[in-house]
Enzyme design. Structure first.
Site: not given
Length: 393
Positions: A147, A174, A185, A264, A393
């Site tokens: 993702t 992932k 997790t 991230e 988005t």
């Protein structure tokens, strides 16, 4: 005696396992988004799941099978979590499996992506119908399940036993966000040909989760879909309990560290070692509090050796502690020593140099006992906000 050897390659090197990833139109620009793992013989399976009370439909579907069931097929989609979708989420999984060309045994589904949207059933069915079950392409699978990951996460080992037999074990996973030290997790699929007893599979997953997947934090959020799946087709007919427990720990540790490093927007992977605590529970609690603290994470991002945030977080965790016993170090640079204020310009500069590295350790000696625990985390910066503000988005 046994020897554990890291080897180049992925789970598709294990005899009897097949996998691939394709584009089913779930992601934009024909990106890979649907994958499978198939075994040409039935596999024993064990799993650990998220502790989030709102478990996603794929987890509920798995738990509907009888105890000790076997499977030969795992279907994995990205972009859509199939979470918070009620009974329809489970019905959709059954609908997908009943529509496929191949009749699988107790098929398992795993999903990751946006919460609260129904599965695009037709796209998944049409995509899955195009699978070639004799394909071995773990590279495509690893890309299809991503993702916000910036890279694929895989590992592979071979274990050679004293009697000359051997078995392989590997994983693909992932995970980059919604990572909190609360079991699993992420999505992780571990395949092996070891002849491991069912009860050992369960025990090994539970024991090794505590110091790997249950000891990492990116952002303090626990997903609805977190899954660690262990599959064995037993084709090697080789097994040694001690060796299996150790190599599974290595596999799970590899995956956990890759997730922390790929947090991230993260630039730094940090080990938080709490030692000499009064109890093991205290050591674990303080280490996880440090790995999960937003103030600590932002200090790491700014490369600020602010030991005050470290000390404050330990105190806030409510473990047994004493500021006149505490020692805080960045790698080997002591910045706080049993109540003595030693944080001068020279020491701060040495600690700053440590924080400029991609990987380092923060050691907190509580000084009240002999118990220790290490948790793992990363920094948190502007990129994390950007990624998650635009996630849908």
């Amino acid at each position: 005696m046994f020897t554990i050897l890291p080897i180049k390659g992925m789970i598709d090197q294990i005899d009897g396992f097949y996998c691939d990833g394709i584009s089913a139109g779930l992601k934009a620009n024909n990106a890979l988004d649907l994958g499978f793992i198939y075994s040409d013989t039935l596999c024993d399976v064990e799993a650990v799941f998220t502790e989030n009370r709102f478990q996603a439909a794929p987890l509920k579907h798995y738990l509907m099978y009888k105890k000790d069931f076997q499977t030969n097929f795992v279907l994995i989609n990205s972009k859509n979590a199939n979470a918070m979708t009620g009974k329809k989420g489970i019905e959709d999984i059954n609908s997908i499996f009943s529509s496929l060309n191949h009749e699988f045994t107790n098929p398992i589904m795993s999903s990751t992506g946006v919460i609260g949207n129904p599965l695009p059933i037709q796209k998944i069915v049409e995509g899955a119908k195009s699978f070639d079950l004799k394909t071995k392409n773990a590279q495509n699978l690893s890309k299809a399940i991503m993702t916000t990951d910036s890279y694929a996460k895989t590992t592979m080992y071979e274990v050679k036993l004293e009697d000359g037999s051997s078995f392989k074990i590997g994983a693909v996973s992932k995970g980059a966000g919604m990572i909190n030290p609360n079991l699993a997790t992420m999505l992780c699929f571990i395949c092996t040909d070891a002849n491991v007893p069912k009860e050992d599979m369960k025990e090994a997953l539970k024991v090794n989760s505590e110091t790997t997947f249950n000891a990492i934090s990116v952002d303090g959020d626990t997903s609805t879909n977190d899954t660690v799946l262990l599959l064995t087709n037993k084709k090697s007919n080789a097994y040694n309990k001690e060796a299996f427990f150790e190599v599974l720990r290595l596999v799970m540790h590899d995956m956990a560290m890759l997730m922390v490093a790929d947090g991230e927007g993260a630039k730094k992977a940090v080990a938080f070692e709490v030692k000499n605590a009064a109890t093991y529970e205290d050591a674990q609690k303080a280490a996880k509090a440090l790995s999960n603290s937003l103030l600590v994470k932002t200090a790491l991002f700014g490369e600020d050796p602010n030991f005050g945030r470290i000390a404050s977080t330990i105190g806030a965790s409510k473990i047994a502690c004493d500021e006149e016993k505490l020692v805080v170090s960045y790698n080997n640079v002591i910045v706080y020593n049993k109540g003595e204020l030693i944080f001068n310009d020279e020491i701060e500069q040495e600690a700053f140099k440590v924080l400029q590295n991609d990987k380092f350790k923060i050691v907190c000696d509580i000084g009240l006992g002999k118990e220790s625990f290490t948790a793992y985390g990363c920094d948190l910066g502007y990129k994390y906000v950007e990624i998650n503000a635009d996630y849908r988005t």
